[in-house]
Design an enzyme around this catalytic site. Structure first.
Site, mmCIF file in Angstrom:
data_model
loop_
_atom_site.group_PDB
_atom_site.id
_atom_site.type_symbol
_atom_site.label_atom_id
_atom_site.label_comp_id
_atom_site.label_asym_id
_atom_site.label_seq_id
_atom_site.Cartn_x
_atom_site.Cartn_y
_atom_site.Cartn_z
ATOM 1 N N SER A 1 21.522 39.458 -48.575
ATOM 2 C CA SER A 1 21.546 40.301 -47.382
ATOM 3 C C SER A 1 20.921 39.624 -46.182
ATOM 4 O O SER A 1 19.857 39.011 -46.275
ATOM 5 C CB SER A 1 20.779 41.596 -47.640
ATOM 6 O OG SER A 1 21.632 42.590 -48.096
ATOM 7 N N HIS B 1 19.011 46.875 -43.170
ATOM 8 C CA HIS B 1 18.512 47.555 -44.368
ATOM 9 C C HIS B 1 17.407 46.775 -45.074
ATOM 10 O O HIS B 1 16.805 47.282 -46.018
ATOM 11 C CB HIS B 1 19.661 47.841 -45.351
ATOM 12 C CG HIS B 1 20.240 46.634 -46.013
ATOM 13 N ND1 HIS B 1 21.390 46.015 -45.571
ATOM 14 C CD2 HIS B 1 19.837 45.918 -47.090
ATOM 15 C CE1 HIS B 1 21.663 44.986 -46.351
ATOM 16 N NE2 HIS B 1 20.733 44.900 -47.281
ATOM 17 N N SER C 1 25.916 42.050 -44.833
ATOM 18 C CA SER C 1 25.474 43.433 -45.000
ATOM 19 C C SER C 1 25.575 43.868 -46.459
ATOM 20 O O SER C 1 24.567 44.114 -47.106
ATOM 21 C CB SER C 1 26.312 44.365 -44.115
ATOM 22 O OG SER C 1 25.995 45.713 -44.363
ATOM 23 N N ASP D 1 24.017 47.789 -39.175
ATOM 24 C CA ASP D 1 23.202 47.095 -40.180
ATOM 25 C C ASP D 1 22.747 45.758 -39.602
ATOM 26 O O ASP D 1 23.237 44.699 -39.962
ATOM 27 C CB ASP D 1 23.973 46.893 -41.481
ATOM 28 C CG ASP D 1 23.062 46.484 -42.639
ATOM 29 O OD1 ASP D 1 21.824 46.477 -42.434
ATOM 30 O OD2 ASP D 1 23.575 46.173 -43.728
ATOM 31 N N GLY E 1 19.965 39.735 -52.672
ATOM 32 C CA GLY E 1 19.123 38.738 -52.022
ATOM 33 C C GLY E 1 19.829 37.991 -50.917
ATOM 34 O O GLY E 1 19.189 37.361 -50.076
#
Length: 384
Positions: free
Chosen positions: A338, A228, A353, A256, A336
């Protein structure tokens, strides 16, 4: 201003609920700074460890130095005001543990010493040195000049010359022009400065568009991260803002995960950042940890956080759609983080994720298992 803050808070909340990418905002990403009310002895063990390692200090010496530095910082503004136009700069003297203030007028010294600082009588004011540096800034320097700066301790503008280039005609000509601008002294340095682009390190930030995410793990040719965070073809900038790579593959929702190839000037490193909480971790494999095992995460917002594996093969229903075969953990995360690294011991586990909650009140986070990503794109994990 209130509307701006509210919008930012809503965006951050939405991003956390659906994935942990975040809009890039320098102020929001800055690390918290100590306030005068904080006790120097309460600093993190990581900072004391670094001072012992890098400065050769004992714990007591490091703690005393931090206390003295805090006191010096607290009086610097008042000392500058007391010196007025005679102010020649100031610095912390580690040998005495006190602030030293340079002045061009000895009549200003008693008032400054009353504040708890030492004084030194000098010829040039800070304003005069700044003007000399401004004149120097208008010159074009050859490669053998490393730079220049105002130095209160020598009461001059110091020009740093690369030692091996100090006799080069262009360097000597520049130094002559520099000395004509004002009080200049020359120092030598071992090498010319360079920018510090770095290898791809788990937990480090990267940027795509206005979104900041975190590197998961280095693979040969690039790194893996969350899908993402960017679509295939999207350009990636590194932690220093320089061009870093390109998303070669990305899947979200459903999955993801993503693969980013890196450009020349960057290289892969089998390391996950410990952010000063622990030593950086070497990655030696990707053996999957069982449910109930301890696990830690590295990310560019909340850095190093740990918990346990709560479940596997879970479907997470984000607002954009469901993501399958996820692993659930009790580790907190925030916007942030991720794409960042989940690791158990020295074994890579997956890339961050999304989740719920935060690292103040707690929460849970899911990651996409790394072995699935490696198999999907035919990648090889970079291991130590």
């Amino acid at each position: 201003m209130k509307r701006t803050v509210t919008l930012r808070a809503v965006v951050a909340a939405l991003l956390l609920a659906t994935g942990l990418g975040t809009a890039h905002a320098g102020a929001a990403n800055a690390a918290p700074t100590a306030t005068p009310a904080e006790d120097a002895v309460s600093v993190s063990p990581g900072l004391l460890d670094a001072m012992r390692r890098d400065l050769g200090l004992s714990t007591r010496e490091a703690t005393e130095r931090l206390r003295d530095e805090r006191a010096a910082t607290g009086i610097e503004k008042a000392a500058r005001s007391a010196a007025a136009g005679a102010y020649g700069g100031s610095w912390f003297d580690a040998a005495t543990g006190r602030l030293v203030v340079a002045v061009t007028d000895s009549a200003r010294a008693p008032g400054i010493r009353a504040l708890g600082a030492d004084t030194r009588l000098v010829r040039h004011s800070a304003a005069a040195l700044d003007r000399a540096k401004s004149r120097l800034d208008s010159l074009t320097a050859p490669a053998g000049i490393a730079g220049w700066h105002v130095d209160a301790r020598t009461n001059s503008v110091v020009v740093d010359v690369v030692r091996a280039e100090r006799t080069a005609p262009a360097v000597r000509a520049f130094v002559e022009r520099a000395r004509a601008t004002g009080p200049v002294t020359v120092a030598t340095t071992a090498a010319a400065p360079r920018t510090y682009a770095a290898g791809t390190v788990g937990g480090d930030p990267y940027y795509t568009g206005n979104v900041r995410c975190s590197i998961g793990f280095s693979v040969h040719g690039g790194f893996v991260t969350a899908g993402h965070c960017g679509r295939a073809g999207a350009a990636v900038r590194g932690w220093d803002g320089s061009a870093m790579g390109t998303f070669q593959g990305s899947s979200f929702p459903g999955d993801d995960y993503a693969y980013v190839s890196i450009h020349s000037g960057w290289w892969t490193v089998p390391v996950v950042l410990g952010w000063g909480t622990i030593p950086d971790r070497l990655v030696r494999g990707s053996a999957e940890a069982p449910v109930g095992a301890s696990i830690c995460r590295s990310g560019s917002t909340t850095h190093w956080r740990c918990g346990t594996v709560l479940g596997k093969n879970q479907t997470v229903n984000y607002s954009q759609g469901a993501v399958h075969q996820m692993t659930k953990t009790s580790v907190c995360a925030e916007g942030g983080d991720s794409g960042g690294s989940f690791i158990s011991g020295d074994q890579a586990q997956g890339v961050t994720s999304g989740g719920w909650g935060n690292c103040s009140s707690g929460g849970e986070t899911w990651f996409q298992p790394v072995n699935e990503i490696l198999g999907r794109y035919g990648l090889t994990l970079h291991t130590a």
